[in-house]
Design an enzyme around this catalytic site. Structure first.
Site, PDB file in Angstrom:
ATOM      1  N   HIS A 194      20.681  16.853   8.802  1.00  0.00           N
ATOM      2  CA  HIS A 194      20.312  15.650   7.848  1.00  0.00           C
ATOM      3  C   HIS A 194      19.842  14.445   8.612  1.00  0.00           C
ATOM      4  CE1 HIS A 194      20.740  12.266   5.170  1.00  0.00           C
ATOM      5  NE2 HIS A 194      19.916  13.007   4.403  1.00  0.00           N
ATOM      6  N   SER A 195      18.543  14.037   8.533  1.00  0.00           N
ATOM      7  CA  SER A 195      18.210  12.761   9.054  1.00  0.00           C
ATOM      8  C   SER A 195      18.162  12.663  10.424  1.00  0.00           C
ATOM      9  CB  SER A 195      18.923  11.733   7.965  1.00  0.00           C
ATOM     10  OG  SER A 195      18.227  10.478   8.163  1.00  0.00           O
ATOM     11  N   GLN A 196      18.989  11.657  10.911  1.00  0.00           N
ATOM     12  CA  GLN A 196      19.020  11.316  12.467  1.00  0.00           C
ATOM     13  C   GLN A 196      19.679  12.506  13.019  1.00  0.00           C
ATOM     14  OE1 GLN A 196      22.537  10.524  13.375  1.00  0.00           O
ATOM     15  NE2 GLN A 196      22.198  10.347  15.486  1.00  0.00           N
ATOM     16  N   GLY A 198      18.763  15.626  12.635  1.00  0.00           N
ATOM     17  CA  GLY A 198      17.871  16.461  12.775  1.00  0.00           C
ATOM     18  C   GLY A 198      17.501  16.569  14.449  1.00  0.00           C
ATOM     19  N   HIS A 335      16.906  10.257  -0.193  1.00  0.00           N
ATOM     20  CA  HIS A 335      17.300  10.754   1.018  1.00  0.00           C
ATOM     21  C   HIS A 335      18.685  11.356   1.243  1.00  0.00           C
ATOM     22  CE1 HIS A 335      16.586  11.253   5.310  1.00  0.00           C
ATOM     23  NE2 HIS A 335      17.641  10.290   5.633  1.00  0.00           N
TER      24      HIS A 335
END
Length: 358
Positions: A194-196, A198, A335
Site C-alpha cells: 500500500h502507498s509508500q 509499494g 487512499h
C-alpha cells in the site's frame, strides 16, 4: 483524546500467532569504547488460520508511510480488517513493521524521522471531500465518521500512526535487505503493498523474483519520477524507486540529483504532466516475470495518476493489470480503503485476482 471516546471492540479472525525479526546489523556507536546497537531489523508477525492453511502461498502485507502492520488487522471502529478476512479464507498472513518504525527499532544513526500531522491526514485521506485538493476528492464517501480531529474513529486511527524515516532512499535500502531476508526465510509469497510500501514491493521482486509470486499494489507510491508529498525534484530516480533496480540494458549510475534513465514528459488528459522513459525503454529484467495488479480507489488522489505508474510498468515489460474500483461498481473510496466502510467488499474483489495466482 478522551479515553471515554474509545468504545470500539475489535473483530479479528482467530489464528495462531508468532513473531520474529529479520535483517539487521550491529553498528558501533561508541566513542572511547565499543558500544554496539542493532539497526535495520524488521519486525514480522506470522498468523496461521485456526483451521489450518488452505492456500499454497502466504500473503505478506507491506504498509505505507506512517503506518504499521496493525492497520490490516481491523478498522479503527472495530470492524474486521483485510488480514482477518483473508485468514478466514485460509491464507497464512505475514504482517510487518517497516524498518526503523513501530516494533522495528529505530536508532538515531539511521537518520531523522518525520511524522505526518493530523491535519494532513484529514486533507488527504479521511476528510478529503471537504478540501477539494483534487477533483475526485468530492466523491469520497466511505470513511467511517467525520474524518476530523475529535471524531472518535479518526482519533483511533491517528493514534496508530508512527514516525517514518525522512529519507526514502535510506529506508528503501534497509527494506530491500530485510525483505530479501524475509523471503529467504519463508519462501515464495504474494505481496500486498500500500502507498509508500509499494516501492518495497518492486525492490523485493527485483531482489528475489523467484520468490515473489505476485504483487497486489494498492495505490502504490507514484507517479513515476515524482513525489506528491515531498515534491522533491530528484524523487524516484529509477522511475518507481529511489534506489537502483535491475534494468536491461543496464543503467549507468549518476549523481544523486540526476536520473540514470532517459525520460520524456507527456501531457495527460487531466492537464497534469507525467514522465515516462524515452523509447526504446529499458526493461525491468527481474520484475517482468512477476504478475502485478495495481488497484485504485475512485476518490483518492491516486485516481489522477496511478495510470501513469501502470504505463511505466508496461513500458518496462511488466505484466500488469489496472483495477479501478469504480469500474467494478465500488464507489467512494479514498487512499485508506482497507479501513473504510466497504473494506471487505474491496478485499473480496482483490482476493479473486489473488486466487488465480494462489
Amino acid at each position: 483524546m478522551s479515553c471515554t471516546n474509545v468504545q470500539f471492540a475489535a473483530t479479528e479472525a482467530p489464528s495462531h500467532r508468532s513473531y520474529f525479526h529479520v535483517g539487521g546489523h550491529y553498528r558501533d556507536i561508541g566513542q572511547d569504547e565499543s558500544q554496539h546497537v542493532m539497526t535495520g531489523q524488521m519486525y514480522v508477525e506470522k498468523l496461521i488460520p485456526i483451521d489450518g492453511v488452505k492456500r499454497p502461498w502466504p500473503l505478506v502485507f507491506i504498509h505505507g508511510a506512517g503506518q504499521t502492520g496493525s492497520n490490516f488487522l481491523n478498522t479503527p471502529d472495530g470492524r474486521k480488517g483485510w488480514a482477518s478476512w483473508l485468514l478466514d479464507q485460509g491464507y497464512m498472513i505475514y504482517l510487518l513493521d517497516q524498518t526503523c518504525r513501530g516494533r522495528s527499532s529505530h536508532h538515531l544513526s539511521n537518520g531523522p524521522t518525520i511524522t505526518y500531522p493530523a491535519e494532513l491526514a484529514e486533507k488527504r485521506w479521511t476528510a478529503c471531500r471537504h478540501y477539494h485538493l483534487w477533483p475526485e476528492a468530492a466523491l469520497h464517501t466511505q470513511w467511517p465518521g467525520s474524518g476530523r480531529i475529535g471524531d472518535a474513529i479518526f482519533d483511533a486511527y491517528y493514534a496508530s500512526t508512527v514516525p517514518s524515516l525522512a529519507d526514502p532512499a535510506a529506508e528503501q535500502v534497509l527494506m530491500r535487505t530485510a525483505g530479501a531476508c524475509l523471503l529467504d526465510r519463508i519462501g515464495p509469497a504474494i505481496l500486498i503493498t500500500h502507498s509508500q510500501g509499494g516501492t518495497h514491493g518492486w525492490l523485493w521482486a527485483d531482489a528475489r523474483p523467484e520468490l515473489v509470486k505476485a504483487i497486489v499494489a494498492v495505490e502504490p507510491a507514484g507517479p513515476p519520477f515524482q513525489s506528491t508529498v515531498t515534491k522533491a525534484s530528484n524523487a524516484k530516480r529509477f522511475g518507481i524507486t529511489d534506489v537502483a533496480l535491475v534494468y536491461d540494458p543496464p543503467v549507468a549510475m549518476t549523481p544523486d540529483d540526476e536520473r540514470p534513465l532517459q525520460t520524456e514528459s507527456y501531457q495527460a488528459a487531466n492537464g497534469s504532466t507525467y514522465t515516462l522513459q524515452q523509447e526504446p525503454a529499458r526493461k525491468l529484467s527481474n520484475i517482468h516475470s512477476v504478475p502485478v495488479l495495481v488497484e485504485t480507489g475512485e476518490a483518492s488522489s491516486h485516481a489522477a495518476y496511478d495510470e501513469f505508474t501502470v504505463q511505466f510498468l508496461r513500458q518496462a515489460g511488466v505484466r500488469v493489470e489496472h483495477l479501478k474500483l469504480a469500474e467494478k461498481g465500488i464507489h467512494g473510496n479514498g487512499h485508506l480503503q482497507f479501513l473504510e466502510i466497504n473494506n471487505l467488499e474491496i478485499i473480496e474483489l482483490l482476493e479473486k485476482w489473488i486466487a488465480k495466482i494462489a
